[in-house]
Design a protein around this motif. Structure first.
Motif, short mmCIF file in Angstrom:
data_model
loop_
_atom_site.label_atom_id
_atom_site.label_comp_id
_atom_site.label_asym_id
_atom_site.label_seq_id
_atom_site.Cartn_x
_atom_site.Cartn_y
_atom_site.Cartn_z
N GLN A 56 0.96 -1.11 0.04
CA GLN A 56 0.20 0.10 0.19
C GLN A 56 0.94 1.20 -0.20
OE1 GLN A 56 -2.14 -0.43 3.65
NE2 GLN A 56 -4.27 -1.02 2.44
N HIS A 57 1.86 1.19 0.87
CA HIS A 57 2.68 2.42 1.17
C HIS A 57 3.90 2.69 0.05
CE1 HIS A 57 0.97 3.43 5.44
NE2 HIS A 57 -0.01 3.56 4.35
N ASN B 43 3.12 1.97 -3.33
CA ASN B 43 2.64 1.92 -4.79
C ASN B 43 3.16 0.78 -5.39
OD1 ASN B 43 1.37 3.90 -3.61
ND2 ASN B 43 2.31 5.57 -4.80
N GLU C 193 -1.58 3.94 -6.98
CA GLU C 193 -1.50 4.51 -5.78
C GLU C 193 -2.45 3.63 -4.74
OE1 GLU C 193 -1.24 9.33 -5.84
OE2 GLU C 193 -2.75 8.40 -6.84
N PHE C 194 -1.62 3.39 -3.63
CA PHE C 194 -2.40 2.40 -2.60
C PHE C 194 -2.82 1.26 -3.09
CE2 PHE C 194 -3.70 2.54 1.74
CZ PHE C 194 -3.24 3.33 2.63
N GLU D 104 -4.35 -2.61 -3.30
CA GLU D 104 -4.88 -3.40 -2.14
C GLU D 104 -5.39 -4.65 -2.64
OE1 GLU D 104 -7.74 -1.39 0.28
OE2 GLU D 104 -6.35 -0.29 1.06
N TRP E 118 -6.49 1.65 -4.58
CA TRP E 118 -7.71 2.31 -3.68
C TRP E 118 -7.40 3.79 -3.89
CZ3 TRP E 118 -6.83 5.95 0.66
CH2 TRP E 118 -7.87 5.85 1.50
N PHE E 119 -6.22 4.19 -3.97
CA PHE E 119 -6.26 5.87 -4.09
C PHE E 119 -6.50 6.52 -5.52
CE2 PHE E 119 -5.02 8.98 -0.37
CZ PHE E 119 -5.40 10.01 -1.08
N SER E 120 -5.98 5.78 -6.43
CA SER E 120 -6.14 6.32 -7.78
C SER E 120 -7.30 5.79 -8.49
CB SER E 120 -4.87 6.05 -8.54
OG SER E 120 -4.55 4.67 -8.37
N ASN E 121 -8.21 4.97 -7.69
CA ASN E 121 -9.51 4.46 -8.43
C ASN E 121 -9.37 3.91 -9.67
OD1 ASN E 121 -10.52 5.87 -6.02
ND2 ASN E 121 -11.35 7.72 -7.23
N ASP F 211 -15.01 5.14 -6.47
CA ASP F 211 -14.06 5.52 -5.55
C ASP F 211 -13.59 4.49 -4.45
OD1 ASP F 211 -12.53 7.61 -4.10
OD2 ASP F 211 -14.40 8.04 -2.70
N GLY F 212 -12.38 4.58 -4.24
CA GLY F 212 -11.70 3.70 -3.15
C GLY F 212 -11.97 2.34 -3.52
N ARG G 181 -11.37 -1.82 -3.18
CA ARG G 181 -10.48 -2.47 -2.26
C ARG G 181 -10.58 -3.85 -2.83
NH1 ARG G 181 -10.88 -0.90 3.97
NH2 ARG G 181 -9.13 -2.16 3.80
#
Lengths: 176, 327
Positions: free
Chosen positions: B249-250, B252, B272-273, B275, B291-294, B314-315, B317
């Motif tokens: 996740q952190h 990328n 990004e991020f 999952e 998760w972050f970049s959808n 959005d988001g 997972r």
């Protein structure tokens, strides 16, 4: 001595659970600001992990490790509250860094498991500075009190990012 | 555009193979889909894997997170820790056709190999719930460790593995007795986990210690701890068991593990991020929810090149087996 150790253990366990337990839904906030100044000028304002004077609520910053991953800083806020943060990634060329909060009281910022990115990108006639955060609400269990809800967390982080990036914009454009 | 064409050709082949394989069973088999849970906008993106188009966006609960799809693609279940419910989607229309309460925080979710049972980890009540996969009636519950998150089932269906995130271990559940029969220590804060197709190994991503615990399933002992990227979350394994992929996740990035050498051999950057992650049924492609970049990213499992980016809600997972026959 044994008792002291036992107490310390209890405290550490309690601290660990506070640090790691979190609610069911991670939230995100993204704030972008257009700035009428070149990216290098905007980056110069935010690039030092140990100088967060551009965020109005920060009175001073203490810490060490420079801009290397693993560096830690303590933000001392107006009023005395402290937030401890750790730098995870730093890319001077790409003008971005990534850090997370390792210790904060939810009364100060109602979030847990918080991490954030700051980056500056060139844009038409200037730059865009972005601050993006990922976090859980302050209350790790179901049915949070209103001040520790998902919404409270999103509102607090949004307010912080808006204030911080407005300040960056103001400084960068004043310097132009 | 060339990448996209290559992808399309490959995906068409994969789709064709799948159709051929399923042909004797019946002509009503659906196209392969990915079901991506979008926790930020209470929806599921149903992605047609033949061309990467969005076949449907279905409103599901309030913050859907976990997902499980049966091998034949006919049964799709979704968990939502916010509404505290489990949802059953129709394979044809993609609509929600049933829902049921499932504890206080249903998160990790898996189906038995025969798709008869749903196993759901209840994050807040520290239990594994067993539901009937047709009616969603509760058949049983098993007390597990603190903050259970990921759930995986052995290929023979006899064991379920649950990450007890805040106990730093996994629980092994006998699915007949519905009892915990063993516990195995992991790294810190185990989350996503996956069993290989041979049922020999379990790979567990440890969010806080930035490593993967490899567990031998005969002896139920840890045989390796492999350092990966920052904040690992999900694990996927190729059908032949030779490669495992871990989302960081952190960072990328995705860590690629050679399972024979038990070593990380590459760590390509992704969205990004990242999952949820899964290897498609024929092993050629890896799908990663960012998760972050959808978006849902499609990687070539061998060259590790990015072959397609598919926008989601959005988001995303996509926590679980979100593609039929994926691993």
């Amino acid at each position: 001595m044994k008792r002291a150790i036992a107490l310390f253990t209890i405290l550490s366990v309690a601290f660990a659970s506070v640090t790691f337990a979190h609610g069911p839904t991670r939230k995100k906030v993204i704030v972008n600001k257009e700035v009428a100044a070149p990216p290098e000028k905007v980056w110069a304002i935010v690039q030092d992990f140990h100088d967060m004077s551009w965020l109005p609520v920060v009175e001073r910053t203490e810490g060490d490790g420079g801009n290397e991953p693993g560096a830690t800083r303590t933000l001392i806020l107006v009023g005395g509250a402290e937030v401890v943060e750790k730098l995870e990634k730093y890319d001077a060329e790409g003008r971005s860094y990534f850090y997370r909060i390792t210790d904060v009281d939810v009364k100060v910022l109602p979030v847990t498991n918080y991490s954030a990115w700051i980056n500056v990108k060139p844009a038409d006639g200037g730059s865009v500075v972005s601050w993006k955060g990922a976090f859980y609400r302050g209350y790790p269990n179901n049915d949070p009190p209103p001040e520790l809800s998902d919404q409270a967390a999103v509102d607090a982080v949004t307010g912080l990012y808006e204030a911080g990036l407005d300040s960056v914009k103001q400084r960068a454009e004043a310097a132009e | 555009m060339r990448e996209r064409k290559v992808y399309l050709t490959r995906a068409r082949e994969a789709g064709l193979l799948l159709l051929l394989a399923l042909a004797p069973v019946g002509a009503s088999q659906a196209a392969p889909f990915a079901y991506v849970t979008n926790q930020g906008d209470h929806s599921v993106s149903v992605v047609d894997l033949v061309d990467g188009s969005i076949a449907a966006t279905v409103s599901v609960g309030e913050a859907p997170a976990g997902v499980a799809v049966s091998k034949d693609g006919q049964r799709i279940v979704i968990s939502d820790p916010k509404t505290r419910q489990v949802y059953l989607l129709d394979a044809g229309t993609h609509a929600v056709i049933a829902r049921a309460s499932a504890g206080q925080g249903p998160l990790g979710i898996a189906l038995s190999p025969d798709a008869g049972r749903v196993y759901v980890a209840d994050w807040f009540e520290d239990q594994l719930l067993v539901l009937d996969a047709t009616t969603l009636d509760q058949l049983g519950r098993v007390a597990v460790g603190d903050s259970p998150s990921g759930v995986a089932v052995s290929p023979d269906g006899r064991r379920v593995f649950v990450s007890d995130r805040d106990d730093n271990r996994i629980s092994v559940i006998d699915t007949e007795k519905l009892e915990v029969v063993a516990r195995v220590e992991t790294g810190q804060r185990p989350f996503g986990l996956s069993v290989d197709a041979a049922g020999q190994r379990l790979y567990v991503a440890n969010v806080a210690s930035n490593d993967v615990t490899v567990i031998d399933l005969d002896s139920l002992t840890s045989i390796a701890t492999l350092p990966v990227g920052n904040t690992p979350y999900g694990v996927a394994i190729t059908p032949d068991g030779t490669r495992a992929f871990v989302t960081n996740q952190h960072d990328n990035s995705v860590s690629v593990i050679d399972t024979e050498r038990l070593a990380v051999i590459a760590q390509p950057e992704v969205g990004e991020f990242p999952e949820g992650i899964i290897v498609g049924p024929n092993g050629a492609l890896v799908y990663v929810a960012s998760w972050f970049s959808n978006e849902l990213l499609v990687l070539d499992s061998r060259s590790l090149e990015l072959v397609q980016r598919i926008p989601t809600g959005d988001g995303p997972r996509a926590f679980g087996v979100f593609i039929a026959g994926g691993s």
